[in-house]
Design a protein around this motif. Structure first.
Motif, mmCIF file in Angstrom:
data_model
loop_
_atom_site.group_PDB
_atom_site.id
_atom_site.type_symbol
_atom_site.label_atom_id
_atom_site.label_comp_id
_atom_site.label_asym_id
_atom_site.label_seq_id
_atom_site.Cartn_x
_atom_site.Cartn_y
_atom_site.Cartn_z
ATOM 1 N N ASP A 1 0.833 -1.201 0.000
ATOM 2 C CA ASP A 1 0.000 0.000 0.000
ATOM 3 C C ASP A 1 0.873 1.259 0.000
ATOM 4 O O ASP A 1 1.197 1.811 1.055
ATOM 5 C CB ASP A 1 -0.924 -0.030 1.232
ATOM 6 C CG ASP A 1 -2.054 0.984 1.118
ATOM 7 O OD1 ASP A 1 -1.903 1.957 0.364
ATOM 8 O OD2 ASP A 1 -3.078 0.790 1.794
ATOM 9 N N GLN B 1 -9.036 -3.931 7.692
ATOM 10 C CA GLN B 1 -9.131 -4.744 6.471
ATOM 11 C C GLN B 1 -9.242 -6.231 6.811
ATOM 12 O O GLN B 1 -9.720 -7.024 6.012
ATOM 13 C CB GLN B 1 -7.915 -4.489 5.587
ATOM 14 C CG GLN B 1 -7.880 -3.061 5.050
ATOM 15 C CD GLN B 1 -6.624 -2.783 4.267
ATOM 16 O OE1 GLN B 1 -6.294 -3.490 3.333
ATOM 17 N NE2 GLN B 1 -5.896 -1.741 4.646
ATOM 18 N N ARG C 1 -10.352 -0.244 0.638
ATOM 19 C CA ARG C 1 -9.049 -0.808 0.285
ATOM 20 C C ARG C 1 -9.089 -2.343 0.326
ATOM 21 O O ARG C 1 -8.541 -3.012 -0.555
ATOM 22 C CB ARG C 1 -7.984 -0.272 1.252
ATOM 23 C CG ARG C 1 -6.629 -0.913 1.148
ATOM 24 C CD ARG C 1 -5.867 -0.506 -0.102
ATOM 25 N NE ARG C 1 -4.704 -1.358 -0.315
ATOM 26 C CZ ARG C 1 -3.912 -1.329 -1.381
ATOM 27 N NH1 ARG C 1 -4.149 -0.468 -2.351
ATOM 28 N NH2 ARG C 1 -2.890 -2.127 -1.509
ATOM 29 N N CYS D 1 -9.344 2.435 -7.790
ATOM 30 C CA CYS D 1 -8.052 2.793 -7.179
ATOM 31 C C CYS D 1 -8.017 4.287 -6.843
ATOM 32 O O CYS D 1 -7.514 4.687 -5.786
ATOM 33 C CB CYS D 1 -6.891 2.486 -8.134
ATOM 34 S SG CYS D 1 -6.626 0.742 -8.453
ATOM 35 N N SER E 1 -10.096 4.899 -3.795
ATOM 36 C CA SER E 1 -9.440 4.383 -2.599
ATOM 37 C C SER E 1 -8.287 5.292 -2.181
ATOM 38 O O SER E 1 -8.134 5.621 -0.995
ATOM 39 C CB SER E 1 -8.933 2.965 -2.887
ATOM 40 O OG SER E 1 -8.175 2.483 -1.818
ATOM 41 N N GLU E 2 -7.487 5.729 -3.137
ATOM 42 C CA GLU E 2 -6.365 6.592 -2.761
ATOM 43 C C GLU E 2 -6.863 7.942 -2.246
ATOM 44 O O GLU E 2 -6.297 8.503 -1.296
ATOM 45 C CB GLU E 2 -5.389 6.787 -3.937
ATOM 46 C CG GLU E 2 -4.191 7.627 -3.518
ATOM 47 C CD GLU E 2 -2.959 7.490 -4.393
ATOM 48 O OE1 GLU E 2 -2.874 6.540 -5.187
ATOM 49 O OE2 GLU E 2 -2.059 8.352 -4.263
ATOM 50 N N THR F 1 -7.745 7.362 1.293
ATOM 51 C CA THR F 1 -6.563 7.135 2.135
ATOM 52 C C THR F 1 -5.826 8.446 2.413
ATOM 53 O O THR F 1 -5.423 8.723 3.549
ATOM 54 C CB THR F 1 -5.611 6.123 1.460
ATOM 55 O OG1 THR F 1 -6.333 4.916 1.221
ATOM 56 C CG2 THR F 1 -4.403 5.827 2.323
ATOM 57 N N ALA G 1 -1.509 0.930 -7.068
ATOM 58 C CA ALA G 1 -2.368 0.458 -5.973
ATOM 59 C C ALA G 1 -2.045 -0.970 -5.571
ATOM 60 O O ALA G 1 -2.254 -1.348 -4.410
ATOM 61 C CB ALA G 1 -3.836 0.545 -6.390
ATOM 62 N N TRP G 2 -1.554 -1.760 -6.496
ATOM 63 C CA TRP G 2 -1.349 -3.187 -6.205
ATOM 64 C C TRP G 2 -0.130 -3.659 -6.973
ATOM 65 O O TRP G 2 -0.238 -4.271 -8.043
ATOM 66 C CB TRP G 2 -2.595 -3.974 -6.615
ATOM 67 C CG TRP G 2 -2.697 -5.349 -6.060
ATOM 68 C CD1 TRP G 2 -2.754 -6.509 -6.769
ATOM 69 C CD2 TRP G 2 -2.787 -5.741 -4.688
ATOM 70 N NE1 TRP G 2 -2.873 -7.578 -5.930
ATOM 71 C CE2 TRP G 2 -2.902 -7.139 -4.640
ATOM 72 C CE3 TRP G 2 -2.779 -5.033 -3.472
ATOM 73 C CZ2 TRP G 2 -2.996 -7.854 -3.449
ATOM 74 C CZ3 TRP G 2 -2.872 -5.743 -2.294
ATOM 75 C CH2 TRP G 2 -2.987 -7.139 -2.291
#
Ligand code: FAD
Length: 549
Positions: free
Chosen positions: A28, A128, A316, A350, A353-354, A357, A546-547
């Motif tokens: 992450d 998570q 996430r 993504c 999600s970012e 975050t 992201a991954w």
């Protein structure tokens, strides 16, 4: 038993392997970068240690704690009230791990720069794995600043609540190695409107802050009734006041705190949310008489921060599953992640999600104990704004992630149904959507310094992207008009949140993520579902960030 005989029917092919033994921190980047920016680089080793741990056995604890849900035992076999809740051992494993890592107390144990952001990162990763057990963890963290309104009560409870030893025994707190704190405000006739509370508190001697009271009434939602102490709202003659109510009286007898039943909930099933009655329960007043709401609001603000962290984490967790699955599953001749339309969906998720975050880490940073006044003013408005928006985005993002797994996503074993059931919760508790938006209006009207601090932060992104600059100008214009403002509150709050997320992303996000965010969320080149990013967006880079493969 003999195996069925005859020819094999098929070979198992093209199923993604389970997402296990992965490192939640190392995978992450947005989280690691956020930690550094928030002045919490010192917490990197802890985050790395927890991130590596959580990808392993705790995943199974999370599953078990939600399959084998808590059971209320009101009476023993002889008919005596016991009011105990029994949990699967996996619940205790989760609790022990979170307490040992200070998710309930890190900033109070180590009040240094970046402490709340460090805790946010740990809480984010743990959520998570399993969200339900973090309810008492969050309330314990949040209860401390509210208890501090009454220094003598805080002096008694804070050392217990900040212990890193989890002690689930139902014993007087003084005999335990660690304690947990819950909260009981909501009643049948009023949750958001706590002024409708009917629970009464009568002084047992001299009335006033720190003094003893007997409390009679009920609470319609009391999550985590196995906690050792609860912050409770009840009326005295001078109005709604805040009290600390332990499970045991000082004389070593059980307090008159009775659990009526456990709620049968949509999600959050590992956590024993209950209905309780107080039959003259012993408690001490916390803070000034008649000032219960301002006292307990300290707790509520911190739990609102945790709602943001929890919802960002829910997104996430679902996204990680979607990215993992689509990297392994093939359809129509290539892996799902190689299909252009799937790339659009994944990249859009993504970005969401970012954005969550980055906002969560910035917000947590503003909670530092020694934060300057402007940071506190920023936190006042930003907590409500970001709580509203990130919680609103969670269900939509989780559903779309679930769909990336196709039919497997709809099946319990994938873990996505649990994430889905959990997804509306943060939007409801600690202030439901409308209530939060009205709170934003209140802050704008009564605390103009919070608006200045908010825009000061947003304006740090000025000049980097014209789409952001235009959007922020239009939000400012919107705030000059107070006509029908209540009906417009959601619209205003949503736009404030997007302005903040945009500003943070153009400064700190990956350029491809910031570009996609500005094009869609700010300039409006976007559909109404995920997967509608416009042409020219660098999907692959966004997904890879992201991954990491
Ligand atoms: C799983 C779970 C656990 C919980 N645990 C706890 C706990 O431990 N302790 C505790 O005290 N509470 C707890 N709660 C209760 C929670 O905080 C309340 O449900 C929440 O505050 C909403 O209150 P309510 O349910 O009475 O809804 P209401 O207040 O009746 O609100 C219903 C709807 O009306 C909207 N609304 C309310 N007022 C207005 C207005 N003025 N204008 C426009 N819209 C409005 C709200 O946004 C909401 O959408 C828990 C809830 C859940 C689901």
């Amino acid at each position: 038993m003999s195996q069925p005989t005859g020819p094999e029917t098929h070979e198992v092919l093209n199923q993604a392997p389970p997402l296990v033994d992965y490192d939640l921190f190392a995978t992450d980047r947005a989280l690691g970068e956020g930690l550094e920016r928030a002045g919490a680089a010192w917490a990197r080793p802890r985050a790395a240690e927890l991130g590596a741990l959580l990808g392993g056995e705790p995943q199974e604890w999370g599953r078990l704690a939600n399959v084998y849900t808590p059971v209320l035992r009101t009476h023993d076999r002889h008919g005596h009230r016991i009011d105990e809740v029994e949990f699967h051992p996996a619940w205790h494993d989760l609790m022990r791990t979170s307490v040992a890592h200070g998710l309930h107390a890190l900033p109070w144990r180590e009040p240094r720069a970046g402490a709340h952001a460090a805790r946010a990162a740990l809480f984010f990763m743990m959520t998570q794995v399993e969200a339900g057990h973090l309810c008492p963890i969050s309330m314990t963290y949040s209860g401390v600043p509210a208890l501090r309104a009454q220094p003598d009560v805080a002096a008694e409870w804070e050392p217990r609540l900040t212990s890193t030893r989890y002690d689930p025994r139902l014993r007087p707190a003084a005999e335990k190695t660690g304690a947990l704190c819950g909260m009981a405000m909501t009643e049948k006739q009023g949750g958001s409107d706590v002024r409708a509370n009917t629970t009464r508190a009568v002084a047992l001697g001299t009335p006033g802050p720190g003094r003893e009271y007997a409390i009679t009434g009920h609470k319609w939602f009391c999550s985590a009734p196995m906690c050792d102490v609860f912050l409770v709202l009840a009326h005295t003659e001078r109005g709604l006041s805040c009290f600390a109510m332990p499970r045991w009286r000082p004389d070593g007898t059980r307090n008159a705190f009775h659990i009526q039943r456990l709620k049968d909930k949509l999600g959050n099933r590992s956590n024993a949310s209950s209905e309780v009655e107080f039959r003259g329960a012993w408690a001490r007043m916390v803070g000034d008489e008649g000032r219960g709401v301002p006292t307990i609001i300290e707790m509520v603000n911190h739990t609102r921060l945790d709602c943001v962290i929890g919802s960002a984490a829910g997104m996430r967790a679902a996204l990680a599953q979607a990215l993992h699955h689509t990297r392994h599953r093939s359809a129509f001749g290539k892996r799902l992640v190689e299909h252009a339309l799937m790339q659009n969906v994944l990249a859009d998720l993504c970005v969401e999600s970012e954005a969550a975050t980055v906002a969560m880490m910035r917000l947590a940073q503003a909670y530092d104990d020694d934060a300057p006044a402007e940071e506190r003013a920023f936190a006042r408005l930003a907590t409500a704004v970001v709580k509203y928006w990130v919680c609103k985005r969670q269900p939509a993002a989780v559903v779309e992630s679930l769909e990336c797994l196709g039919g497997n996503g709809y099946v319990e074993e994938s873990g996505l149904p649990r994430l889905f059931r959990e997804s509306p919760l943060n939007g409801i508790w600690e202030g439901s959507g409308n209530v939060i938006c009205l709170d934003v209006l209140r802050a704008i009207g009564r605390e103009p310094e919070s608006v200045d601090a908010f825009f000061h932060e947003v304006d740090r992104g000025r000049g980097r992207d014209t789409r952001l600059d235009r959007f922020v100008d239009s939000v400012r214009d919107e705030l000059t008009d107070f006509g029908d403002v209540e009906a417009r509150a959601r619209r205003i709050v949503e736009r404030l949140a997007l302005a903040l997320q945009g500003s943070l992303l153009v400064r700190h996000g990956h350029p491809a993520v910031a570009d996609a965010f500005c094009a869609t969320r700010l300039a409006g080149d976007h559909g109404r579902a995920f997967g509608t990013l416009p042409r020219g967006i660098d999907y692959r880079t966004i997904i890879e960030r992201a991954w990491p493969a």
